[in-house]
Design a protein around this motif. Structure first.
Motif, PDB file in Angstrom:
ATOM      1  N   VAL A  23       0.782  -1.231  -0.047  1.00  0.00           N
ATOM      2  CA  VAL A  23      -0.021  -0.003   0.099  1.00  0.00           C
ATOM      3  C   VAL A  23       0.738   1.277  -0.131  1.00  0.00           C
ATOM      4  CG1 VAL A  23      -1.786   1.235   1.535  1.00  0.00           C
ATOM      5  CG2 VAL A  23      -1.995  -1.121   1.132  1.00  0.00           C
ATOM      6  N   LEU A  24       1.789   1.073   0.773  1.00  0.00           N
ATOM      7  CA  LEU A  24       2.890   2.363   0.451  1.00  0.00           C
ATOM      8  C   LEU A  24       3.357   2.624  -0.696  1.00  0.00           C
ATOM      9  CD1 LEU A  24       4.431   4.429   2.694  1.00  0.00           C
ATOM     10  CD2 LEU A  24       5.935   2.621   3.111  1.00  0.00           C
ATOM     11  N   GLN A  25       3.873   1.488  -1.158  1.00  0.00           N
ATOM     12  CA  GLN A  25       4.638   1.584  -2.465  1.00  0.00           C
ATOM     13  C   GLN A  25       3.581   2.192  -3.474  1.00  0.00           C
ATOM     14  OE1 GLN A  25       7.662   1.331  -2.938  1.00  0.00           O
ATOM     15  NE2 GLN A  25       7.916   1.087  -5.186  1.00  0.00           N
ATOM     16  N   ASP A  26       2.240   1.460  -3.515  1.00  0.00           N
ATOM     17  CA  ASP A  26       1.510   1.784  -4.695  1.00  0.00           C
ATOM     18  C   ASP A  26       0.728   3.155  -4.479  1.00  0.00           C
ATOM     19  OD1 ASP A  26       2.224  -0.687  -5.598  1.00  0.00           O
ATOM     20  OD2 ASP A  26       0.379  -1.793  -4.734  1.00  0.00           O
ATOM     21  N   ARG A  27       0.168   3.486  -3.335  1.00  0.00           N
ATOM     22  CA  ARG A  27      -0.545   4.630  -3.170  1.00  0.00           C
ATOM     23  C   ARG A  27       0.213   6.003  -2.872  1.00  0.00           C
ATOM     24  NH1 ARG A  27      -5.949   3.117  -3.027  1.00  0.00           N
ATOM     25  NH2 ARG A  27      -6.207   5.311  -3.316  1.00  0.00           N
ATOM     26  N   TYR A  28       1.511   5.642  -2.338  1.00  0.00           N
ATOM     27  CA  TYR A  28       2.243   6.796  -2.047  1.00  0.00           C
ATOM     28  C   TYR A  28       3.642   6.997  -2.836  1.00  0.00           C
ATOM     29  CZ  TYR A  28      -0.553   7.822   2.150  1.00  0.00           C
ATOM     30  OH  TYR A  28      -1.676   8.224   3.011  1.00  0.00           O
ATOM     31  N   ILE A 631     -12.717  27.164  -8.359  1.00  0.00           N
ATOM     32  CA  ILE A 631     -12.968  26.377  -9.692  1.00  0.00           C
ATOM     33  C   ILE A 631     -13.263  25.013  -9.290  1.00  0.00           C
ATOM     34  CG2 ILE A 631     -12.159  25.631 -12.338  1.00  0.00           C
ATOM     35  CD1 ILE A 631      -9.961  27.944 -11.735  1.00  0.00           C
ATOM     36  N   THR A 632     -14.685  24.689  -9.311  1.00  0.00           N
ATOM     37  CA  THR A 632     -15.013  23.452  -8.739  1.00  0.00           C
ATOM     38  C   THR A 632     -14.402  22.314  -9.235  1.00  0.00           C
ATOM     39  OG1 THR A 632     -16.792  23.440 -10.714  1.00  0.00           O
ATOM     40  CG2 THR A 632     -17.449  24.366  -8.448  1.00  0.00           C
ATOM     41  N   SER A 633     -14.023  21.392  -8.519  1.00  0.00           N
ATOM     42  CA  SER A 633     -13.233  20.208  -8.887  1.00  0.00           C
ATOM     43  C   SER A 633     -13.759  19.182  -9.791  1.00  0.00           C
ATOM     44  CB  SER A 633     -12.843  19.349  -7.461  1.00  0.00           C
ATOM     45  OG  SER A 633     -14.141  19.032  -6.916  1.00  0.00           O
ATOM     46  N   SER A 634     -15.100  19.435 -10.048  1.00  0.00           N
ATOM     47  CA  SER A 634     -15.934  18.471 -11.084  1.00  0.00           C
ATOM     48  C   SER A 634     -15.522  19.021 -12.351  1.00  0.00           C
ATOM     49  CB  SER A 634     -17.412  18.662 -10.754  1.00  0.00           C
ATOM     50  OG  SER A 634     -17.861  20.003 -11.186  1.00  0.00           O
ATOM     51  N   LEU A 635     -14.896  20.411 -12.575  1.00  0.00           N
ATOM     52  CA  LEU A 635     -14.699  20.748 -13.908  1.00  0.00           C
ATOM     53  C   LEU A 635     -13.048  20.503 -14.113  1.00  0.00           C
ATOM     54  CD1 LEU A 635     -16.347  24.072 -13.939  1.00  0.00           C
ATOM     55  CD2 LEU A 635     -17.261  22.136 -14.989  1.00  0.00           C
ATOM     56  N   TYR A 636     -12.382  19.721 -13.320  1.00  0.00           N
ATOM     57  CA  TYR A 636     -11.016  19.589 -13.323  1.00  0.00           C
ATOM     58  C   TYR A 636     -10.588  18.719 -14.633  1.00  0.00           C
ATOM     59  CZ  TYR A 636      -6.380  17.508 -12.637  1.00  0.00           C
ATOM     60  OH  TYR A 636      -4.965  17.251 -12.580  1.00  0.00           O
ATOM     61  N   GLN A 707     -10.059  15.357  -8.127  1.00  0.00           N
ATOM     62  CA  GLN A 707     -10.661  14.389  -7.350  1.00  0.00           C
ATOM     63  C   GLN A 707      -9.943  13.282  -7.001  1.00  0.00           C
ATOM     64  OE1 GLN A 707     -14.368  14.155  -9.409  1.00  0.00           O
ATOM     65  NE2 GLN A 707     -15.472  15.542  -8.092  1.00  0.00           N
ATOM     66  N   ARG A 708      -9.098  12.947  -7.814  1.00  0.00           N
ATOM     67  CA  ARG A 708      -8.059  11.698  -7.811  1.00  0.00           C
ATOM     68  C   ARG A 708      -6.672  12.204  -7.200  1.00  0.00           C
ATOM     69  NH1 ARG A 708     -10.331  11.691 -12.847  1.00  0.00           N
ATOM     70  NH2 ARG A 708      -8.384  12.726 -13.767  1.00  0.00           N
ATOM     71  N   ALA A 709      -6.279  11.519  -6.171  1.00  0.00           N
ATOM     72  CA  ALA A 709      -4.897  12.055  -5.717  1.00  0.00           C
ATOM     73  C   ALA A 709      -3.919  11.991  -6.667  1.00  0.00           C
ATOM     74  CB  ALA A 709      -4.690  11.011  -4.552  1.00  0.00           C
ATOM     75  N   GLU A 710      -3.883  10.900  -7.422  1.00  0.00           N
ATOM     76  CA  GLU A 710      -2.508  11.071  -8.429  1.00  0.00           C
ATOM     77  C   GLU A 710      -2.244  12.067  -9.070  1.00  0.00           C
ATOM     78  OE1 GLU A 710      -5.856   8.180  -9.869  1.00  0.00           O
ATOM     79  OE2 GLU A 710      -4.677   8.647  -8.152  1.00  0.00           O
ATOM     80  N   ASP A 711      -3.657  12.692  -9.429  1.00  0.00           N
ATOM     81  CA  ASP A 711      -3.779  13.953 -10.296  1.00  0.00           C
ATOM     82  C   ASP A 711      -2.958  15.206  -9.760  1.00  0.00           C
ATOM     83  OD1 ASP A 711      -4.660  12.552 -12.337  1.00  0.00           O
ATOM     84  OD2 ASP A 711      -6.768  13.248 -11.847  1.00  0.00           O
ATOM     85  N   VAL A 712      -2.828  15.209  -8.266  1.00  0.00           N
ATOM     86  CA  VAL A 712      -2.407  16.390  -7.428  1.00  0.00           C
ATOM     87  C   VAL A 712      -0.894  16.550  -7.720  1.00  0.00           C
ATOM     88  CG1 VAL A 712      -1.985  17.167  -5.294  1.00  0.00           C
ATOM     89  CG2 VAL A 712      -4.060  15.898  -5.618  1.00  0.00           C
ATOM     90  N   LEU A 713      -0.278  15.571  -7.943  1.00  0.00           N
ATOM     91  CA  LEU A 713       1.303  15.735  -8.493  1.00  0.00           C
ATOM     92  C   LEU A 713       1.396  16.319  -9.923  1.00  0.00           C
ATOM     93  CD1 LEU A 713       2.475  12.717  -6.539  1.00  0.00           C
ATOM     94  CD2 LEU A 713       2.187  14.854  -5.696  1.00  0.00           C
ATOM     95  N   SER A 714       0.197  16.468 -10.635  1.00  0.00           N
ATOM     96  CA  SER A 714       0.671  16.655 -12.164  1.00  0.00           C
ATOM     97  C   SER A 714       0.765  18.185 -12.209  1.00  0.00           C
ATOM     98  CB  SER A 714      -0.386  16.140 -13.093  1.00  0.00           C
ATOM     99  OG  SER A 714      -1.414  16.676 -12.790  1.00  0.00           O
TER     100      SER A 714
END
Length: 854
Positions: A23-28, A631-636, A707-714
Motif C-alpha cells: 500500500v505504501l509503495q502503490d498509493r504513496y 474552480i469546482t473540482s468537477s470541472l478538473y 478528485q483523484r490523488a494521483e492528479d495532484v502531483l501533475s
C-alpha cells in the motif's frame, strides 16, 4: 505445537506487514516517484530504503510459508532472520529519521504534495507517517518472536546429542543482533515522542516563539568595526540556529529533552501567582495558565547561565512558615524567581533535577568562553583607594560558571590582603551602561558578564564594583570619570508637539520616528510606487465564520464579496506588484492564523495595517477553505483538457465558455479579481521576481484541486493557471471590476516591519500581544543586538537629523541643504497618512541633498 503456533503467527503478521508495504509503495511512493515531486536527493534516498525493505519482506514471506507446516521449522526461521531481512531493517532504522525529515520538509514547502498526502490519507485511512513507522513496530514484533522461540529451540536441539549445537549458537547470535537493533529502535521512538512533545508545548504557547525545536551554536569574533568607528562588542557575534532533531541527537547530545511539567506559585511581594513550569534538559519555561490549556510565556531560563538556591531567604519573608517548600532560580535575564510548591518532597525532587541539569549544561564550554574565565572588579570603598582615574584598583578574579558573588568577593579581599574581612561585609555591584545593580551573594558573575556583552549592556570596561556594606548606596557620582554611566540621550521635549491621526490605530510612535525610518529606507532600497489613491478605509466590519463557507452564503451579492475579502483584494491589487515574492514567500504563520480566527469570530481586523505578505497568505488560505474550491473540482478534467489545444484563440474561447457557463456568478467574480491581481503582478515580475510560471505554481493548488490523488502531483493545473494569467482578458472577459476603481482603492499602511507595531508588539487588528515581564533569551538575542545597534545609530544621528526636521504647524517642507530653495511645502490641511504615503517617492526623486522639515 507451541512452536508451530508461534511460527504461524509470525507468517501471518509478516504477510500483513507486506501488504501494508505494498500500500505504501502503490498509493504513496510510486506516484511520488513518477511525478518527481520530491527533490532528487531526498527521493532517491527514500525510495532506496523502501525498495530494499519490500524485497526482503517478500523473500521472508516465501520462506516462512513452508515453515508453518514443517515438522522442524527452525531451519526456515534461522534462514529468514540471518538473511537480507536483518540488513534491510538495519538500513531502515539507521535512515528512518532522515527519511521522515525529508518528507516533512518537502510537504511543508510544496502545497501540491501536502494536498496529495491528505487525499491519500482519506482514501486509504492511514497517513504516510504512520506507514513509515510500521517497520519500527514490526522490528519490535520480530524481537519478541525470537525471544519466544529461543527456549524452545534450545530445548529441542539440546536433546540431539550435540548435532545441532551450531544452530543453537547461530540462533543465540541472531537474538543478540536483533536485540541490539531493537535498542536503537527504542531510542528512535523515545526521540520522536520527545519531539512530538516539544511541538505540543510550542502549540500551547500560541502567542510566543519558544523555538524548542532549535538549539544554538555560536560563532565567535573579537570585535566589530562599523561606520569607521570601533565599537565594543561581545565575543559572541552571531547565533546560528539548527534543529535539535539531528541524527547526532539520538543519544541525547545536542537534543533538548522534555523532562516534565509541574504547577507552582511565583512569590512576588508577599503575593502568590499561579504558574506552570515546563522543565527541559537545558532550560526552564515559566508559563501563565490561560483558558483551553494554553499559556503565555513569562520567563525562559537557560541552565547554561542559571543559578539555583534551595530555601531562599526571600521565601522566609514573603511566605513565613513555608520557606522549606520554596526554591529560587535565576539567570542574567531573570535574576531572582522564587517558586513555592505544594509539598517539600515535590520541591526537593525538582530542585535536585534542575541542579543536575544546570551542572550538565555548565560543563561544556567553547574556546572563546574558556578565555573569559575571569572578571574585572573595581574596589571602591573608603580607606582603600582614592577616586582617581590614574590609580584605579581593578582586580582580575579567576572564576567559573559556578562561582558565586560571595566567592568572587572573597577572592578580591584575598588579593588585596584583607583576608580577615568577611565577604558578608561587602556588596558587589554590576555596572551597566545606564545603571548600577546590586548583586545577591548567590548570583554568578561570569554568566552575567557574558549576557551583558551579548546584549550590549556593558561598555567593555570594568563590569563589577566592590563596595563596603557600611558605605552609602553606590551612585554614578561615586564612580571615577572613566567609568561614569552613559544614560540614554533624551529627546528635546521643549518643541511643540503636533498630534496626527494615523491610519493604524495601534501605533504609538511619534511622526519623527516614522519620517526617520522612511528616510533611512529610501537610502537603502528603491521606493515603492505611490498608491493609486490615498483614501483611508476604516477597519473591516464583522463577518461571522468567513472561512470554510460557500461564496453564496458570504457574498452580499454576486459582485459584492465580504468586506475583509474586498480589502484583501484591493491591497494586493495596489501593493502586490511591488512586493517581492508575493504569494511565494511565507508570512508570519501566527499572524495568518490570528487573522483567520478573528474573522471567523466576527471580530474587526484592520486589514490595511497588515503586511502585504500576511494579506496574501490570508487570501490563499481563504481560497483553500472554499468548499469544492473556487474552480469546482468537477470541472478538473474538462478544464485541464484544454491544455492540449495548440491554438491560443481556440483555447481561450474554450476556457471562457467553461468559466461563464459552469461557474456561479459569485465564483466567476472572485476568479476574475484574482487573475486581475496575478496579471498585474506578472507584469512587474522584474521587481517582484514572480513570473507567470511562479505564480501558477504558488497559487494554482489553492484554486483548483482534482478528485483523484494521483492528479495532484501533475502540472496540469499550474499550466492552465499560467495560460489564464497570460490571457486573462480573453479567458475571463474584460468586464470592469468596480472594486479596483481608483476611487475605491484604500491607502495601505504596513507600519514598518512585518506584523509588528512600532512598540514591538505583534498585532492583528485591535489585538496587541505584549510579552510582559519576558526578557529576551538566546534565540531573541540576535534581534535584540540588531535593535540595540539601530537604537545607538538613531541616538548618534538624532541630533543631526533633528536639525533637518522641524515642527511647522502640521505641514512638511523639503529644502535643499546647499540653498534656501524650498522644493515642496504641504499645507497644514494635508493629512499625514497622505503625505507619508508619498514620502519615499519624493525623497527617491530629489536625492539625498535635501532635508525634510515637519
Amino acid at each position: 505445537m507451541e512452536v508451530r503456533k508461534v511460527v504461524t503467527t509470525l507468517f501471518d503478521y509478516e504477510r500483513v506487514f507486506l501488504e501494508n508495504l505494498n500500500v505504501l509503495q502503490d498509493r504513496y511512493l510510486q506516484p511520488l516517484r513518477t511525478s518527481g515531486t520530491l527533490e532528487t536527493g531526498s527521493s532517491q534516498f527514500l525510495f532506496a530504503i523502501f525498495d530494499t525493505l519490500l524485497l526482503s519482506c517478500r523473500k521472508a514471506v516465501n520462506k516462512l510459508q513452508p515453515a508453518t507446516t514443517a515438522e522442524d521449522p527452525f531451519p526456515y526461521v534461522i534462514e529468514v532472520y540471518s538473511g537480507n531481512l536483518f540488513d534491510a531493517f538495519q538500513q531502515y532504522v539507521q535512515s528512518f529519521v532522515e527519511a521522515q525529515r525529508s518528507v516533512s520538509r518537502a510537504a511543508s514547502d510544496n502545497d501540491r504534495l501536502s494536498l496529495f498526502l491528505e487525499i491519500q490519507r482519506q482514501n486509504v485511512h492511514i497517513s504516510l507517517s504512520e506507514l513509515m513507522r510500521q517497520p519500527l513496530e514490526q522490528l519490535a514484533f520480530h524481537v519478541e518472536i525470537l525471544r519466544k522461540l529461543q527456549p524452545s529451540l534450545t530445548e529441542m536441539y539440546s536433546q540431539s546429542g550435540g548435532e545441532h549445537d551450531d544452530s543453537i549458537d547461530i540462533f543465540n547470535t541472531l537474538v543478540k543482533q536483533w536485540d541490539q537493533l531493537n535498542e536503537i529502535r527504542v531510542d528512535i521512538v523515545k526521540y520522536l515522542d520527545n519531539e512530538n512533545k516539544l511541538m505540543d508545548i510550542e502549540a500551547a504557547f500560541p502567542h510566543d516563539h519558544l523555538r524548542l525545536m532549535q538549539f544554538y551554536e555560536r560563532d565567535f569574533t573579537d570585535a566589530r568595526i562599523k561606520k569607521g568607528k570601533k565599537k565594543w562588542s561581545a565575543p559572541f557575534k552571531k547565533v546560528k540556529l539548527r534543529r535539535s532533531s539531528s541524527l547526532t541527537g539520538l543519544d541525547g547530545n545536542n537534543t533538548r529533552l522534555y523532562v516534565g511539567a509541574f504547577d507552582a506559585h511565583h512569590l512576588v511581594r508577599s503575593m502568590t501567582i499561579p504558574r506552570h513550569l515546563f522543565l527541559f534538559s537545558d532550560l526552564l519555561i515559566v508559563g501563565k495558565p490561560k483558558p483551553e490549556q494554553q499559556y503565555s510565556l513569562k520567563a525562559k531560563i537557560r541552565f547554561r547561565d542559571a543559578w539555583i538556591v534551595d530555601t531562599p531567604a526571600q521565601a522566609a519573608v514573603e511566605s513565613p512558615g513555608h520557606e522549606n517548600k520554596a526554591l529560587l532560580i535565576g539567570s542574567p535575564s531573570h535574576r531572582n524567581l522564587v517558586f513555592h510548591f505544594e509539598t517539600e518532597e515535590m520541591k526537593n525532587k525538582w530542585y535536585s533535577d534542575m541542579q543536575r541539569y544546570i551542572a550538565n549544561c555548565k560543563c561544556p564550554l567553547g574556546e572563546s568562553e574558556a578565555a573569559m574565565q575571569s572578571v574585572s572588579v573595581l574596589t571602591l570603598f573608603p580607606g582603600h583607594m582614592k577616586k582617581s582615574d590614574g590609580s584605579l584598583s581593578i582586580e582580575r578574579v579567576a572564576c567559573t560558571d559556578y562561582t558565586s558573588v560571595s566567592q568572587v568577593i572573597e577572592s578580591v579581599l584575598s588579593s588585596i590582603s584583607l583576608t580577615k574581612h568577611q565577604p558578608d561585609d561587602y556588596v558587589l555591584y554590576e555596572r551597566t551602561k545606564k545603571k548600577l545593580i546590586k548583586l545577591q551573594p548567590y548570583e554568578c558573575p561570569l554568566p552575567i558578564v557574558r549576557h551583558g556583552f551579548k546584549m550590549k549592556l556593558h561598555d567593555g570596561k570594568c563590569p563589577f564594583i566592590l563596595r563596603h556594606i557600611s558605605s552609602p548606596q553606590l551612585t554614578d557620582e561615586d564612580l571615577p570619570q572613566s567609568l561614569a554611566l552613559h544614560p540614554m540621550k533624551r529627546k528635546d521635549n521643549t518643541k511643540t508637539k503636533v498630534h496626527y491621526e494615523m491610519t493604524r490605530k495601534s501605533s504609538s510612535s511619534s511622526l519623527f520616528k516614522k519620517v526617520s525610518h522612511a528616510i533611512k529606507k529610501t537610502k537603502a532600497k528603491k521606493s515603492p510606487p505611490t498608491p493609486l489613491a490615498t483614501h483611508t478605509q476604516t477597519p473591516t466590519s464583522p463577518t461571522d465564520n468567513l472561512y470554510g463557507r460557500s461564496l453564496i452564503a458570504t457574498f452580499l451579492s454576486p459582485t459584492d464579496p465580504p468586506e475583509p475579502i474586498t480589502t484583501m483584494l484591493q491591497v494586493l491589487y495596489v501593493h502586490g506588484p511591488t512586493t517581492s515574492g508575493i504569494f511565494r514567500k511565507s508570512a508570519n504563520a501566527r499572524l495568518v492564523r490570528n487573522v483567520r480566527e478573528s474573522l471567523n469570530a466576527g471580530q474587526e481586523v484592520d486589514i490595511l495595517s497588515l503586511p502585504v505578505l500576511v494579506v496574501a497568505s490570508s487570501l490563499k488560505e481563504y481560497l483553500r477553505s472554499i468548499p469544492n474550491c473556487l474552480i469546482t473540482s468537477s470541472l478538473y478534467d474538462v478544464i485541464t483538457a484544454t491544455n492540449s489545444i495548440a491554438n491560443t484563440q481556440t483555447r481561450c474561447e474554450k476556457l471562457r465558455a467553461i468559466f461563464t457557463s459552469k461557474l456561479s456568478d459569485h465564483n466567476l467574480f472572485l476568479l476574475r479579481a484574482i487573475f486581475a491581481i496575478l496579471a498585474r503582478v506578472a507584469m512587474n515580475s522584474e521587481e517582484n521576481q514572480m513570473t507567470t510560471h511562479n505564480l501558477s505554481v504558488c497559487i494554482g493548488a489553492s484554486m483548483l484541486w482534482p478528485q483523484r490523488a494521483e492528479d495532484v502531483l501533475s502540472t496540469k493545473v499550474s499550466d492552465m493557471v499560467q495560460f489564464v494569467i497570460e490571457h486573462h482578458l480573453d479567458c475571463l472577459g474584460d468586464e470592469r471590476l468596480d472594486i479596483f476603481d481608483t476611487e475605491h482603492l484604500p491607502q495601505h499602511d504596513e507600519g514598518g516591519e512585518q506584523g509588528v507595531d512600532d512598540d514591538g508588539d505583534e498585532r492583528v487588528g485591535d489585538y496587541s500581544y505584549d510579552e510582559d515581564n519576558v526578557v529576551r533569551e538566546e534565540g531573541d538575542d540576535d534581534d535584540a543586538e540588531e535593535e540595540g545597534e539601530e537604537e545607538e545609530e538613531e541616538e548618534e544621528e538624532e541630533e543631526e537629523n533633528t536639525q533637518n526636521v522641524g515642527i511647522m504647524g502640521g505641514g512638511l517642507i523639503l529644502r535643499n541643504t546647499s540653498t534656501p530653495q524650498t522644493i515642496m511645502n504641504t499645507s497644514s490641511s494635508t493629512t499625514t497618512s497622505s503625505t507619508t504615503g508619498n514620502l519615499r517617492t519624493i525623497l527617491g526623486t530629489v536625492g539625498s541633498d535635501f532635508n525634510l522639515e515637519i
